[in-house]
Design an enzyme around this catalytic site. Structure first.
Site, PDB file in Angstrom:
ATOM      1  N   CYS A  72       0.860  -1.184   0.000  1.00  0.00           N
ATOM      2  CA  CYS A  72       0.000   0.000   0.000  1.00  0.00           C
ATOM      3  C   CYS A  72       0.901   1.240   0.000  1.00  0.00           C
ATOM      4  CB  CYS A  72      -0.862  -0.048   1.263  1.00  0.00           C
ATOM      5  SG  CYS A  72      -1.586   1.506   1.789  1.00  0.00           S
ATOM      6  N   CYS A 423      -8.132 -14.124  21.180  1.00  0.00           N
ATOM      7  CA  CYS A 423      -7.599 -13.145  20.224  1.00  0.00           C
ATOM      8  C   CYS A 423      -6.159 -12.766  20.567  1.00  0.00           C
ATOM      9  CB  CYS A 423      -8.480 -11.896  20.187  1.00  0.00           C
ATOM     10  SG  CYS A 423      -8.643 -11.045  21.766  1.00  0.00           S
TER      11      CYS A 423
END
Length: 558
Positions: A72, A423
């Site tokens: 990006c 997580c």
């Protein structure tokens, strides 16, 4: 190796979370974050603790052989993504290797402990997968033009306008550009964290993957000197709604927030257009989502995660929970609870965030599920109050894992099987040690990648109770990863680290003590009083008072 040493090294491996181990020509090892195996990097040592050096990445001198993807345009400046130059299959390999090492170090290898490590499931979308972004207003450099985006890597103040961000779709990028253009043209000031002056704070954007519905919330202060706020917001609404989108606008909102803390805090929200909510769908269920509701940020990835958990729970016997009660602890908005409701007698969800509990109840009604019960409160306390006893337990705790005392209560139920959704692998590895010491065995483990291009990863574990195993009482010493009480967790060093990381300033221990006393926290009669006669104790500046108070709120001491 001393603090301030500047050197180079080659990254040998990366341990979770994102801790690269760089080896110098002299054979010294330094932990350098935001690196990739095989890179040659330049670093500056900023911490030496217990003969372990940690350094800040200064420059990537040579790329890793793993890096073959075009990044990006914001990669390296924006702090959002780390693995974007690495092909996705290699990213999955890296994450799997990191989790396997953590689990193996904690409880033994698959062969030693007798569990099956299934592997890792990738995200259905490798880019443009996020359904939520929280952008900040600021400047790209001191006194520079208005910026809207993410914080620069390693910076407390400077921002990167991520107008070409690759983890969100074109609608997010269009909204960001329209918002920045509008407020730049009108010369509206952003809220400066040092002076506490200004209007613009955050832009919250959410878009449902399945329904395409969009909601935008502009977060500002109430400082409106120099412009007509009603007129300004009407123009903002027009600037958004006159652009082209693939999705459909459901609502434009305005939230007021005068807190000095750099977080999105709701101190009153008004609807500028449409509704204050939108709908998303997961695995055939419908969910109503508001700007501040918790919901998995990768909708398609969440389906993979919850399907994996459901397979672990039911296995080959789809009727195994018939007539049984399931506990869904740390239930959030009740997604997994609602997925299990059709195949069991009752699901009891426990969640500390009241807004999430309200959303869970509303969503259960929306999906026609009348056997879901949701309770607002701390799992540690609520377990003593629930009358129904569980036949099965599902655990999906926050990043810090499960409080050791709560683990004890969970184990005392003696359920035959549990599923743990994590997580944060480091917290999971610690908690599994306790479960295994108290008579449980790990049966299966599977990773699920919800966050392509970042180092984050979810892990699902199935636990089963070993037969005729005597219970062993386990005590754990508090450590920096554990989810202990606020008093245990909020040490002076932790408060200092919090303020330094968030506001970029140092605070003295005496300042923390003064603010604690100011807030009514018991410090002892003579704490922080000078032992020297008539010695004047310097008072904490008001700005730092607010920073320390923010830390105390974060650790739930006030």
């Amino acid at each position: 190796m001393k603090k301030g040493f500047r050197g180079t090294g080659t990254v040998e491996r990366v341990d979770f979370p994102n801790k690269g181990v760089a080896v110098t020509d002299d054979g010294d090892r330094v932990i350098v974050k935001n690196t990739i195996p095989g890179q040659k990097v330049e670093f500056v040592v900023n911490k030496v603790k217990h003969q372990r050096a940690e350094g800040r990445l200064m420059e990537v001198i040579e790329k890793s052989p793993l890096e073959t993807e075009e990044p990006c345009p914001h990669f390296g400046m924006c702090g959002g993504c780390t693995y974007q130059t690495v092909p996705y299959e290699k990213q999955l390999d890296m994450k799997l290797t990191q989790v396997k090492k953590l689990i193996s170090d904690a409880i033994g290898s698959e062969k030693e402990a007798g569990y099956e490590f299934i592997g890792i499931h990738g995200s259905p979308k490798k880019s443009e997968y996020r359904n939520k972004m929280e952008f900040s207003f600021g400047d790209e450099y001191k006194d520079g033009p208005l910026a809207l985006g993410m914080h620069k890597r390693g910076s407390f103040y400077d921002l990167v306008t991520v107008s070409d961000c690759q983890i969100v779709d074109e609608d997010f990028r269009t909204i960001l550009k329209a918002t920045l253009d509008y407020f730049s043209q009108n010369n509206i000031p952003y809220f400066h964290r040092a002076t506490h002056k200004g209007y613009l704070r955050h832009l919250l954007v959410r878009k449902a993957t399945k329904t395409g519905e969009i909601i935008v919330d502009l977060v500002t202060t109430t400082q409106t000197e120099g412009f007509d706020e009603e007129e300004l917001l009407a123009g903002f609404r027009y600037a958004l709604l006159t652009r082209h989108y693939d999705g459909r606008f459901k609502g434009v909102l305005h939230t007021k927030n005068d807190s000095v803390a750099d977080v999105v805090k709701n101190e009153g929200t008004e609807v500028l257009y449409g509704d204050s909510y939108f709908y998303e769908e997961l695995l055939g269920l419908k969910f109503k989502i508001t700007p501040f509701s918790f919901f998995q940020t990768n909708s398609l990835g969440a389906e993979v995660l919850y399907e994996t958990a459901r397979e672990f729970i039911l296995g080959d016997d789809k009727d195994s929970l018939n007539g049984k009660t399931v506990y869904d602890l740390y239930s959030g908005t009740g997604t997994i609870a609602q997925l299990m409701a059709p195949v069991c007698k009752e699901v009891v969800g426990v969640e500390i965030v009241e807004e999430a509990v309200c959303a869970a109840k509303e969503n259960a009604a929306l999906n026609g599920l009348d056997n879901c019960k949701f309770i607002a409160g701390d799992v540690l306390k609520v377990l003593d109050e629930i009358e129904e006893k569980p036949d099965y337990i599902i655990l999906d705790p926050p990043r810090d894992g499960i409080h050791p005392k709560a683990i004890g209560k969970i184990i005392e139920y003696g359920v035959e099987n549990m599923v743990y959704i994590s997580c944060k692998p480091t917290s999971l590895a610690r908690d599994l040690q306790i479960f295994m010491a108290r008579g449980y065995r790990v049966e299966k483990i599977c990773c699920v990648d919800m966050f392509p291009n970042t180092y984050h990863v979810e892990t699902v574990v199935k636990l089963s109770l070993k037969k005729d195993t005597p219970k062993i009482e386990v005590t754990m010493e508090p450590d920096e990863e554990s989810n202990y009480t606020p008093e245990e967790k909020a040490t002076y060093s932790k408060i200092k680290e919090y303020v330094k990381e968030k506001y970029g300033v140092n605070v003295h221990t005496s300042y923390i003590a003064q603010v604690k006393r100011m807030c009514g926290l018991d410090m002892g009669e003579n704490y922080n009083n000078s032992k020297k006669e008539n010695q004047e104790v310097k008072q904490c500046p008001q700005e730092k008072v607010e920073y320390i108070k923010d830390a105390l709120r974060y650790y739930k001491l006030i």
